[in-house]
Write an enzyme that holds these catalytic residues in place. Structure first.
Site, PDB file in Angstrom:
ATOM      1  N   ASP A 106       0.867  -1.180   0.000  1.00 18.07           N
ATOM      2  CA  ASP A 106       0.000   0.000   0.000  1.00 18.07           C
ATOM      3  C   ASP A 106       0.908   1.236   0.000  1.00 18.07           C
ATOM      4  O   ASP A 106       1.362   1.664  -1.048  1.00 18.07           O
ATOM      5  CB  ASP A 106      -0.901  -0.117   1.233  1.00 18.07           C
ATOM      6  N   LYS A 134      -1.083  -1.289  -4.673  1.00 15.35           N
ATOM      7  CA  LYS A 134      -1.846  -0.058  -4.902  1.00 15.35           C
ATOM      8  C   LYS A 134      -0.870   1.021  -5.369  1.00 15.35           C
ATOM      9  O   LYS A 134      -0.296   1.739  -4.544  1.00 15.35           O
ATOM     10  CB  LYS A 134      -2.503   0.414  -3.603  1.00 15.35           C
ATOM     11  N   PHE A 155      -9.970   0.677   0.280  1.00 16.08           N
ATOM     12  CA  PHE A 155      -9.780  -0.311   1.343  1.00 16.08           C
ATOM     13  C   PHE A 155     -10.457  -1.630   0.963  1.00 16.08           C
ATOM     14  O   PHE A 155     -11.624  -1.658   0.578  1.00 16.08           O
ATOM     15  CB  PHE A 155     -10.360   0.213   2.661  1.00 16.08           C
ATOM     16  N   ARG A 168     -10.864 -12.143   7.121  1.00 18.89           N
ATOM     17  CA  ARG A 168      -9.678 -12.846   6.611  1.00 18.89           C
ATOM     18  C   ARG A 168     -10.033 -14.176   5.953  1.00 18.89           C
ATOM     19  O   ARG A 168      -9.304 -14.673   5.111  1.00 18.89           O
ATOM     20  CB  ARG A 168      -8.688 -13.126   7.746  1.00 18.89           C
TER      21      ARG A 168
HETATM   22  P1  5GP Z   1       1.912  -0.515   3.769  1.00 23.70           P
HETATM   23  O1  5GP Z   1       2.983  -0.529   4.830  1.00 23.70           O
HETATM   24  O2  5GP Z   1       2.447  -0.837   2.380  1.00 23.70           O
HETATM   25  O3  5GP Z   1       1.145   0.766   3.772  1.00 23.70           O
HETATM   26  O4  5GP Z   1       0.813  -1.558   4.131  1.00 23.70           O
HETATM   27  C1  5GP Z   1       1.164  -2.798   4.469  1.00 23.70           C
HETATM   28  C2  5GP Z   1       0.094  -3.585   5.188  1.00 23.70           C
HETATM   29  O5  5GP Z   1      -1.085  -2.850   5.487  1.00 23.70           O
HETATM   30  C3  5GP Z   1      -0.334  -4.705   4.302  1.00 23.70           C
HETATM   31  O6  5GP Z   1       0.542  -5.779   4.409  1.00 23.70           O
HETATM   32  C4  5GP Z   1      -1.709  -5.017   4.831  1.00 23.70           C
HETATM   33  O7  5GP Z   1      -1.573  -5.908   5.910  1.00 23.70           O
HETATM   34  C5  5GP Z   1      -2.216  -3.662   5.281  1.00 23.70           C
HETATM   35  N1  5GP Z   1      -3.085  -3.092   4.233  1.00 23.70           N
HETATM   36  C6  5GP Z   1      -2.743  -2.225   3.246  1.00 23.70           C
HETATM   37  N2  5GP Z   1      -3.791  -1.920   2.462  1.00 23.70           N
HETATM   38  C7  5GP Z   1      -4.835  -2.624   2.962  1.00 23.70           C
HETATM   39  C8  5GP Z   1      -6.240  -2.745   2.582  1.00 23.70           C
HETATM   40  O8  5GP Z   1      -6.748  -2.150   1.627  1.00 23.70           O
HETATM   41  N3  5GP Z   1      -6.973  -3.578   3.347  1.00 23.70           N
HETATM   42  C9  5GP Z   1      -6.484  -4.257   4.420  1.00 23.70           C
HETATM   43  N4  5GP Z   1      -7.320  -5.044   5.078  1.00 23.70           N
HETATM   44  N5  5GP Z   1      -5.196  -4.170   4.805  1.00 23.70           N
HETATM   45  C10 5GP Z   1      -4.386  -3.356   4.079  1.00 23.70           C
END
Ligand code: 5GP
Ligand code: MG
Length: 179
Positions: A106, A134, A155, A168
């Site tokens: 993300d 994303k 999300f 999950r």
């Molecule tokens: P980042 O550090 O890249 O922002 O996000 C990493 C973690 O955030 C992902 O491994 C995931 O566990 C959670 N995450 C990111 N986007 C989403 C989303 O749209 N939905 C959910 N449920 N978890 C997300």
């Protein structure tokens, strides 16, 4: 379009299990071709990646190991920007090829932090396999070696991904509809 409710939010089906399966086949065939002679250590990033990692591992056609780390950065529907390490890695990775198995990249903060920690232990190579990406949310310049599907900056839940602990177990992926 199929809808579900988790806690206070409604979600609409966005990625059916059949599309996930196809993405996994494509990722696995690339990994099988590129890493079969590298003896890679796969690292599943808990919690979100448990289902993706289990399904991907079944498609890997050479002998390989898997281990687990547990990180957390999300609360509710957003990134806190901080990454908590809840369980670390026991295996020695010096001189090894490691493949991080991530459910979704993300902002990129989680994967960037983990790559930094692993590089301090002198692995031969750190590769990233993420089921979902994303691009519009990603603020970090991280190289993603294997990407299943690119998705919009909304999300999502299902297939290992949760909303405050729920969702999950869903075999398909759903996008939130009412903010
Ligand atoms: P980042 O550090 O890249 O922002 O996000 C990493 C973690 O955030 C992902 O491994 C995931 O566990 C959670 N995450 C990111 N986007 C989403 C989303 O749209 N939905 C959910 N449920 N978890 C997300
Ligand atoms: Mg994750």
């Amino acid at each position: 379009m199929k809808r579900i409710k988790l806690l206070d939010k409604e979600f609409a089906l966005s990625i059916p299990a059949s599309d996930i399966k196809k993405a996994l086949w494509e990722m696995a065939s690339k990994i099988n071709a590129e890493l079969h002679d590298k003896n890679p250590l796969m690292i599943c990033i808990l919690n979100g990646s448990f289902m993706f990692s289990a399904d991907l591992m079944k498609l890997i056609d050479f002998p390989c190991e898997i281990s687990f780390v547990k990180l957390s950065s999300y609360e509710g529907m957003g990134s806190t920007g901080k990454v908590k390490q809840l369980i670390g890695l026991n295996e020695k990775i010096e001189g090894r090829t490691v493949v991080l198995l991530e459910d979704i990249v993300d902002t990129g903060v989680t994967i960037e932090k983990l790559i930094g920690q692993l590089n301090a232990q002198n692995p031969r190579d750190v590769k990233v396999a993420t089921l979902l990406f994303k691009p519009d949310a990603c603020k970090r310049n991280v190289e993603l070696d294997y990407v299943g599907l690119e998705i919009p900056n909304d999300f999502i839940v299902g297939y290992g991904l949760d909303y405050d602990g729920y969702g999950r177990n869903l075999p398909d992926i759903y996008t939130v509809i009412d903010y």
